[in-house]
Design an enzyme around this catalytic site. Structure first.
Site, mmCIF file in Angstrom:
data_model
loop_
_atom_site.group_PDB
_atom_site.id
_atom_site.type_symbol
_atom_site.label_atom_id
_atom_site.label_comp_id
_atom_site.label_asym_id
_atom_site.label_seq_id
_atom_site.Cartn_x
_atom_site.Cartn_y
_atom_site.Cartn_z
ATOM 1 N N LYS A 101 8.263 97.672 -18.939
ATOM 2 C CA LYS A 101 8.086 96.215 -18.927
ATOM 3 C C LYS A 101 9.412 95.561 -19.317
ATOM 4 C CE LYS A 101 4.918 92.771 -20.996
ATOM 5 N NZ LYS A 101 3.804 92.620 -21.979
ATOM 6 N N SER A 113 -0.179 90.336 -20.102
ATOM 7 C CA SER A 113 1.119 90.052 -19.520
ATOM 8 C C SER A 113 1.821 91.283 -18.933
ATOM 9 C CB SER A 113 2.042 89.433 -20.586
ATOM 10 O OG SER A 113 2.264 90.362 -21.634
ATOM 11 N N SER A 115 -2.420 92.418 -23.803
ATOM 12 C CA SER A 115 -1.524 92.491 -22.646
ATOM 13 C C SER A 115 -1.323 93.874 -22.042
ATOM 14 C CB SER A 115 -0.155 91.907 -23.007
ATOM 15 O OG SER A 115 -0.215 90.510 -23.020
#
Lengths: 492, 113
Positions: free
Chosen positions: A76, A151, A175
């Site tokens: 990420k 996210s 997330s």
């Protein structure tokens, strides 16, 4: 579909295959699908191939590259890497190069893994849909008109579409677990403090935790073992060993007690989510677990407490983006001073959702409102943690609930601004875990029909602090019983 | 900062006035476009109204929980550790001048902080 991570690494270590061939396969897959799903914001082709060759050279020289030898991993883009850029999906950090690797990156490299690229996210990890990135939204591989969740939506979509066998995400209020549910993959948020956040761009420091998303429970377990462990550079890092974390995956659940809160079975859940939950309960019972009704009386206050605490911490953490030392700097007019530099750089660099959260957190901390908002939220946080403590004290080994009330929703359907709370309520089942600092895992457990499509839904298992070993054991049993983990997204 | 001058007990309608939105933006060092004030009044108001549910509870005697970590990490040795090279720090800054990071004038007419 990728073979189990342990098998991939085992084949590389034994010389039956090469790290280069695994990495080339990953890069080819990214090339083939990323134009449609936008899961990767950056691909590190030459660095990944060079590292793969180095792993192969180690094997040839008779050395052991480690338990993740040659395994392609996606990261990420809120974790710092010397290679490429670290942007947090924000114009504020567009083009930013980190001078160091995050602690988890060091651990992955030391275990022989190969990072193939950085994945998309909601800007600064603030969101539940991966729609607020400056790089545009990520699409769900199961249905390109839907969000992947967020996210860590880029990481979840990258795994679901077969680009990588495993990716790292971060989880501040759900997330990792909510996108795992929406994309049909496994995702674990370890206990607060187990994984170093050194080099993770901070959103809300008392809640943030890094964890893996992968095709299978065993893959997540192995990678969790690799990334867990004390790091003196993160003052919240727990001095706890992680050696046996992935040891008991095949043990089964006989004699374990699984708690189910009434709220988890509420009428607000999509029929597909309700049916996945009931199916999982049935499977657990059949496998010898005892099901216990529990109460989490303060769970309904979680969203309010979470969004006050997380945004308060964010308003402080994101103060470092001032246009002076790094990040976006606004052009100034004659006569503009330092204050204009701060205010304009931040207004231009941060997107709408980030600005809103900074405002909310600033208000919650401001003189005259601190006690009513931030102060009360912290007290409610203790009550929420107390609910879980009480359930575990009653003998409950793990708590079962949905990861999200519904399957993946349509792009734009909750981000349009009509109801500002709609997106936040996505997190209703996940924020309590972060407030209490507990480990939790999402496992695919069924499908929900929506618009003529079959969409994956996961269930969530939550355990006491540092109980990852047992949590993974229960998750492993659910995975075997439900038989849906590892079903790769169509049409990919 | 806790509790200084009179602590507000928010009303059921927790909307902020335009002036409050502007004040918060100034505290947060965010420039606002005119149209943004009304939008933020609505969006922040909706969240603060949801947060009203925290006001009804009796929280007397409940200790705030600032972090879930219930263990103390080992203390680090009090010795200097590696720091980034000056060049690495300069490379990150948006504007530099020789060995310095460049910012607008802080004092005088255009000063502001």
């Amino acid at each position: 579909m990728w073979a189990p991570v342990q098998e991939l690494a085992g084949n590389v270590r034994a010389g039956r295959t090469t790290a280069r061939s695994l990495v080339e396969r990953s890069l080819a897959r990214i090339e083939a699908v990323n134009g449609r799903i936008n899961a990767f914001v950056e691909v590190h082709t030459s660095a990944a191939l060079a590292r793969a060759d180095a792993v192969d050279a180690q094997v040839k020289a008779g050395q052991d590259p480690g338990p993740l030898a040659g395994v392609p991993v996606a990261l990420k883009d809120n974790m710092c890497t010397v290679e490429g850029h670290t942007t947090c999906g924000s114009a504020m950090l567009k083009g930013y190069r980190s001078p160091f690797d995050a602690g988890v990156v060091e651990r992955l490299h030391a275990a022989g893994a190969v990072i193939v690229g950085k994945t998309n996210l909601d800007e600064f990890a603030m969101g539940s849909s991966t729609e607020t990135s400056v790089f545009g939204p990520t699409k769900n591989p199961w249905d390109l008109s839907r969000v992947p969740g967020g996210s860590s939506g880029g990481s979840a979509a990258a795994v679901a579409a077969g680009c990588v066998p495993v990716a790292l995400g971060s989880d501040t209020g759900g997330s990792i677990r909510q996108p795992a549910s929406h994309c049909g993959v496994v995702g674990i948020k370890p206990t607060y403090g187990r994984v170093s956040r050194w080099g993770l761009v901070a959103y809300a420091s008392s809640l943030d935790q890094i964890g893996p998303l992968a095709v299978r429970v065993a893959d997540c377990a192995l990678v969790t073992r690799v990334i867990c462990g004390h790091d003196g550079r993160d003052s919240t890092s727990a001095p706890v060993e992680a050696a046996g974390i992935d040891r008991d995956l095949e043990e089964g659940v006989e004699g374990l007690v699984i708690g189910v809160p009434a709220e988890a079975r509420g009428g607000g859940n999509h029929a597909g989510v309700a049916s996945a939950l009931e199916g999982t309960l049935g499977a657990l019972r059949l496998a010898g677990a005892e099901i216990m009704d529990i109460e989490l009386p303060h769970a309904g206050l979680g969203i309010a407490a979470y969004y006050l605490i997380a945004t308060a911490e964010a308003s402080s953490n994101l103060a470092r983006f001032d246009g002076v030392r790094y990040g976006h700097r606004a052009s100034l007019l004659d006569g503009d001073g330092l204050d204009a530099l701060y205010c304009r750089s931040r207004a231009q660099g941060f997107g709408r959702e980030v600005r809103k959260r900074i405002m909310l957190g600033t208000h919650a901390l401001s003189s005259g409102y601190y006690d009513a908002y931030y102060g009360r939220a912290l007290k409610v946080r203790r009550l929420i943690k107390g609910d879980y403590d009480a359930a575990f004290a009653k003998g409950c080994d793990a708590v079962l609930m949905p990861a999200s009330p519904g399957p993946a929703f349509l792009l734009g359907s909750k981000s349009g601004g009509g109801d500002p709370l709609a997106m936040y309520l996505e997190d209703v089942f996940t924020v309590g875990v972060n407030l209490a600092g507990l480990p939790a895992i999402t496992v695919p457990a069924g499908f929900a029909e929506e618009g003529g499509m079959e969409l994956p839904v996961g269930v969530q298992l939550i355990g006491p602090a540092l109980s990852e070993n047992r949590l993974l054991r229960v998750a492993g049993m659910v995975e075997r019983a439900m038989g849906v983990a590892g079903r790769m997204a169509q049409p990919f | 900062m806790s509790g200084s001058p009179p602590s507000h007990t928010p009303d059921a309608d927790s909307s902020l006035t335009a002036a409050q939105v502007r004040k918060v933006a100034s505290l947060a060092k965010l420039e606002l476009a005119d149209g943004e004030v009304e939008r933020l009044r609505g969006e922040l108001g909706a969240i603060l109204t949801h947060a009203q549910r925290l006001q009804a509870l009796n929280l007397d005697g409940v200790e705030p929980l600032t972090t879930p970590l219930e263990m103390t990490g080992p203390m680090a040795e009090d010795v200097p550790s590696g720091v980034l090279a000056t060049e690495a720090l300069h490379a990150m800054a948006p504007a530099t001048d020789g060995a310095f990071i460049k910012v607008p004038k802080v004092l005088g007419d255009g000063g502001g902080a």
